[in-house]
Design an enzyme around this catalytic site. Sequence first.
Site, PDB file in Angstrom:
ATOM      1  N   GLN A   1     -87.698 155.219   7.454  1.00  0.00           N
ATOM      2  CA  GLN A   1     -86.960 156.430   7.825  1.00  0.00           C
ATOM      3  C   GLN A   1     -87.734 157.265   8.852  1.00  0.00           C
ATOM      4  OE1 GLN A   1     -83.942 157.060   5.756  1.00  0.00           O
ATOM      5  NE2 GLN A   1     -83.406 158.292   7.524  1.00  0.00           N
TER       6      GLN A   1
ATOM      7  N   LYS B   1     -87.101 155.742  12.274  1.00  0.00           N
ATOM      8  CA  LYS B   1     -85.687 155.904  12.610  1.00  0.00           C
ATOM      9  C   LYS B   1     -85.402 157.341  13.035  1.00  0.00           C
ATOM     10  CE  LYS B   1     -83.149 154.317   9.417  1.00  0.00           C
ATOM     11  NZ  LYS B   1     -82.270 153.956   8.295  1.00  0.00           N
TER      12      LYS B   1
ATOM     13  N   LYS C   1     -87.433 159.678   1.364  1.00  0.00           N
ATOM     14  CA  LYS C   1     -86.377 158.917   0.687  1.00  0.00           C
ATOM     15  C   LYS C   1     -86.518 159.151  -0.812  1.00  0.00           C
ATOM     16  CE  LYS C   1     -83.017 155.965   1.565  1.00  0.00           C
ATOM     17  NZ  LYS C   1     -82.122 155.821   2.708  1.00  0.00           N
TER      18      LYS C   1
ATOM     19  N   GLY D   1     -77.010 160.832   1.193  1.00  0.00           N
ATOM     20  CA  GLY D   1     -76.579 159.686   0.393  1.00  0.00           C
ATOM     21  C   GLY D   1     -77.241 158.390   0.842  1.00  0.00           C
ATOM     22  N   ASP D   2     -77.034 157.357   0.049  1.00  0.00           N
ATOM     23  CA  ASP D   2     -77.453 155.986   0.376  1.00  0.00           C
ATOM     24  C   ASP D   2     -76.671 155.122  -0.614  1.00  0.00           C
ATOM     25  OD1 ASP D   2     -79.679 154.381   1.972  1.00  0.00           O
ATOM     26  OD2 ASP D   2     -79.726 153.555  -0.027  1.00  0.00           O
TER      27      ASP D   2
ATOM     28  N   THR E   1     -72.749 156.218  10.163  1.00  0.00           N
ATOM     29  CA  THR E   1     -73.666 155.069  10.205  1.00  0.00           C
ATOM     30  C   THR E   1     -72.943 153.834  10.747  1.00  0.00           C
ATOM     31  OG1 THR E   1     -74.783 156.024   8.296  1.00  0.00           O
ATOM     32  CG2 THR E   1     -75.383 153.779   8.874  1.00  0.00           C
TER      33      THR E   1
ATOM     34  N   ASN F   1     -70.042 152.461   2.244  1.00  0.00           N
ATOM     35  CA  ASN F   1     -69.861 153.437   3.311  1.00  0.00           C
ATOM     36  C   ASN F   1     -70.163 152.838   4.692  1.00  0.00           C
ATOM     37  OD1 ASN F   1     -71.653 155.647   4.997  1.00  0.00           O
ATOM     38  ND2 ASN F   1     -69.706 156.423   4.279  1.00  0.00           N
TER      39      ASN F   1
HETATM   40  P1  NDP Z   1     -72.807 151.875  -0.625  1.00  0.00           P
HETATM   41  O1  NDP Z   1     -73.298 152.104  -2.002  1.00  0.00           O
HETATM   42  O2  NDP Z   1     -71.700 152.699  -0.105  1.00  0.00           O
HETATM   43  O3  NDP Z   1     -72.411 150.336  -0.421  1.00  0.00           O
HETATM   44  C1  NDP Z   1     -73.336 149.309  -0.652  1.00  0.00           C
HETATM   45  C2  NDP Z   1     -72.635 147.985  -0.469  1.00  0.00           C
HETATM   46  O4  NDP Z   1     -73.610 146.948  -0.499  1.00  0.00           O
HETATM   47  C3  NDP Z   1     -71.671 147.692  -1.592  1.00  0.00           C
HETATM   48  O5  NDP Z   1     -70.640 146.879  -1.111  1.00  0.00           O
HETATM   49  C4  NDP Z   1     -72.542 146.938  -2.592  1.00  0.00           C
HETATM   50  O6  NDP Z   1     -71.824 146.085  -3.469  1.00  0.00           O
HETATM   51  C5  NDP Z   1     -73.417 146.119  -1.670  1.00  0.00           C
HETATM   52  N1  NDP Z   1     -74.720 145.882  -2.313  1.00  0.00           N
HETATM   53  C6  NDP Z   1     -75.586 146.811  -2.765  1.00  0.00           C
HETATM   54  N2  NDP Z   1     -76.658 146.232  -3.330  1.00  0.00           N
HETATM   55  C7  NDP Z   1     -76.442 144.911  -3.221  1.00  0.00           C
HETATM   56  C8  NDP Z   1     -77.191 143.775  -3.608  1.00  0.00           C
HETATM   57  N3  NDP Z   1     -78.369 143.899  -4.237  1.00  0.00           N
HETATM   58  N4  NDP Z   1     -76.683 142.565  -3.306  1.00  0.00           N
HETATM   59  C9  NDP Z   1     -75.505 142.446  -2.669  1.00  0.00           C
HETATM   60  N5  NDP Z   1     -74.738 143.490  -2.285  1.00  0.00           N
HETATM   61  C10 NDP Z   1     -75.215 144.691  -2.563  1.00  0.00           C
HETATM   62  O7  NDP Z   1     -74.115 152.018   0.312  1.00  0.00           O
HETATM   63  P2  NDP Z   1     -74.176 152.288   1.875  1.00  0.00           P
HETATM   64  O8  NDP Z   1     -73.059 151.631   2.565  1.00  0.00           O
HETATM   65  O9  NDP Z   1     -74.388 153.744   2.070  1.00  0.00           O
HETATM   66  O10 NDP Z   1     -75.557 151.599   2.257  1.00  0.00           O
HETATM   67  C11 NDP Z   1     -75.647 150.215   2.633  1.00  0.00           C
HETATM   68  C12 NDP Z   1     -76.956 149.976   3.371  1.00  0.00           C
HETATM   69  O11 NDP Z   1     -77.017 150.804   4.533  1.00  0.00           O
HETATM   70  C13 NDP Z   1     -78.233 150.298   2.581  1.00  0.00           C
HETATM   71  O12 NDP Z   1     -79.260 149.400   2.985  1.00  0.00           O
HETATM   72  C14 NDP Z   1     -78.587 151.688   3.050  1.00  0.00           C
HETATM   73  O13 NDP Z   1     -79.956 151.988   2.882  1.00  0.00           O
HETATM   74  C15 NDP Z   1     -78.212 151.590   4.525  1.00  0.00           C
HETATM   75  N6  NDP Z   1     -77.966 152.850   5.208  1.00  0.00           N
HETATM   76  C16 NDP Z   1     -77.030 153.734   4.755  1.00  0.00           C
HETATM   77  C17 NDP Z   1     -76.792 154.903   5.449  1.00  0.00           C
HETATM   78  C18 NDP Z   1     -75.698 155.848   5.061  1.00  0.00           C
HETATM   79  O14 NDP Z   1     -75.452 156.797   5.824  1.00  0.00           O
HETATM   80  N7  NDP Z   1     -75.007 155.657   3.964  1.00  0.00           N
HETATM   81  C19 NDP Z   1     -77.610 155.266   6.617  1.00  0.00           C
HETATM   82  C20 NDP Z   1     -78.502 154.230   7.069  1.00  0.00           C
HETATM   83  C21 NDP Z   1     -78.683 153.094   6.355  1.00  0.00           C
HETATM   84  P3  NDP Z   1     -71.576 146.535  -4.998  1.00  0.00           P
HETATM   85  O15 NDP Z   1     -70.564 147.614  -4.942  1.00  0.00           O
HETATM   86  O16 NDP Z   1     -71.109 145.299  -5.657  1.00  0.00           O
HETATM   87  O17 NDP Z   1     -72.910 147.006  -5.519  1.00  0.00           O
END
Ligand code: NDP
Length: 444
Positions: A110, A113, A125, A164-165, A208, A239
Amino acid sequence: MAVLDSIKETVRKRNPHDAEFIQATDEVLLSLELVAQKHPEYVENGIFERIVEPERQIVFRVPWVDDQGKVQVNRGFRVEFNSAIGPYKGGLRFHPSVNLSIIKFLGFEQCFKNALTGLPIGGGKGGSDFDPKGKSDSEVMRFCQSFMTELYRHIGADRDVPAGDIGVGAREIGYLFGQYKRIRNEYSGVLTGKGLTYGGSLARKEATGYGLCYFTQAMLEDHGSSLQGKRVVISGSGNVAIYAAEKCTQLGATVVAMSDSNGYVYDENGIDLAKMKEIKEIRRERIKEYANALPRAQYHEGCKDIWSCVCDIALPCATQNELDEQAAEVLIKNGVMAVCEGANMPCTPQAITVLKRHGILYAPGKASNAGGVATSALEMSQNSQRLSWSFDEVDARLKNIMENIYRTCADTAIAYDDKDNFMLGANIAGFEKIAEAMLAQGIV
Ligand code: NDP
């Protein structure tokens, strides 16, 4: 011996069980070897030693009561990694896999970034091993209230601003904000990703995913191509994934597959995003329901195999280390031209080596997914001004920031004689900004 080898050794000794953190620091330190040779003042002032050690690590108990009246205990974390260029800023992750190593790796990434966005935000974080999946709204609320009852004393609009994350979306941010306001009796921009009725920014939810596509588009255009007409595979359906799919589609690409942790769906003619949003954002169901609702789509159990779908562009948007060497080889065999990370560290080091060896365009998450935090910083600006900007204004700023990040990474890679090594460019450009600020501020 390379200048930074002893620092890698120290990181290993100090964090022997933290595989993800060691992976992230190794990658960055490797990229910084030339910087260390060029800037002896960074070595003399211990910048490298200091940058791999968080300024503060907070670990706390989170007790709460479930719907059956049973006491549950989770562990909470906040790692305040580096505040050289601004208040700590970075999301909260709620997922059963969360531990200190994961939070430290995310906090470390982070910092770079945030520096790349050009905005005044330091790196941090946090999160918990709490799993919101399958919990009722009131259980999630009680958990968030308990989490904030400890966290509130460490954060603040000018000190540390979480967002969030994974597992922390609009619902969780709302509960966290409500509890902070109640304890502090203060209405401030202490969290970002807030709802639009209480200080959130338009376009933060989309940022994002949209930002990832703006970066990808800039990179493709710089190589005589674009997203128009491309087949795209996106892992995840949270997200980041959903709004990456939306922007890809708007830019003329066809998103043919998406996943969750149970499996993936393949929809040859393009994912129906309205249906996907209904299932994932409103009903909070498994992705399998997409194929049940749309018979033209196929569901495959197991999420790893999503990379076997034929595509031009792969956007890993789920979690760390989800795309390994074998997956990279399959993507290459099937003709992939670019892999751009929406998630944090989704490609393993071995996968990155394979992609680079085959000349595939590879965008590292710390650059290509920076649109979320950049827009969070824009939310902070709006909160400070007591103003809210229009969707188009925020979106235009986001696009501009992502194009600048691309240019910075590309130009820095060229300056270090490694054209198209955007990972090297991102690591060096992010580092140099923080290093200069640390140098100016003395040994602190
Ligand atoms: P969400 O919780 O909204 O979505 C996560 C997605 O990834 C879900 O579809 C989930 O499936 C899947 N997932 C999570 N863990 C696993 C796993 N161990 N194996 C397989 N699938 C998995 O999170 P975000 O979309 O916010 O975040 C996704 C990624 O993006 C993360 O790495 C986060 O750190 C990164 N990120 C997010 C930002 C943001 O603004 N939100 C900013 C920058 C980076 P399921 O529902 O089945 O768990």
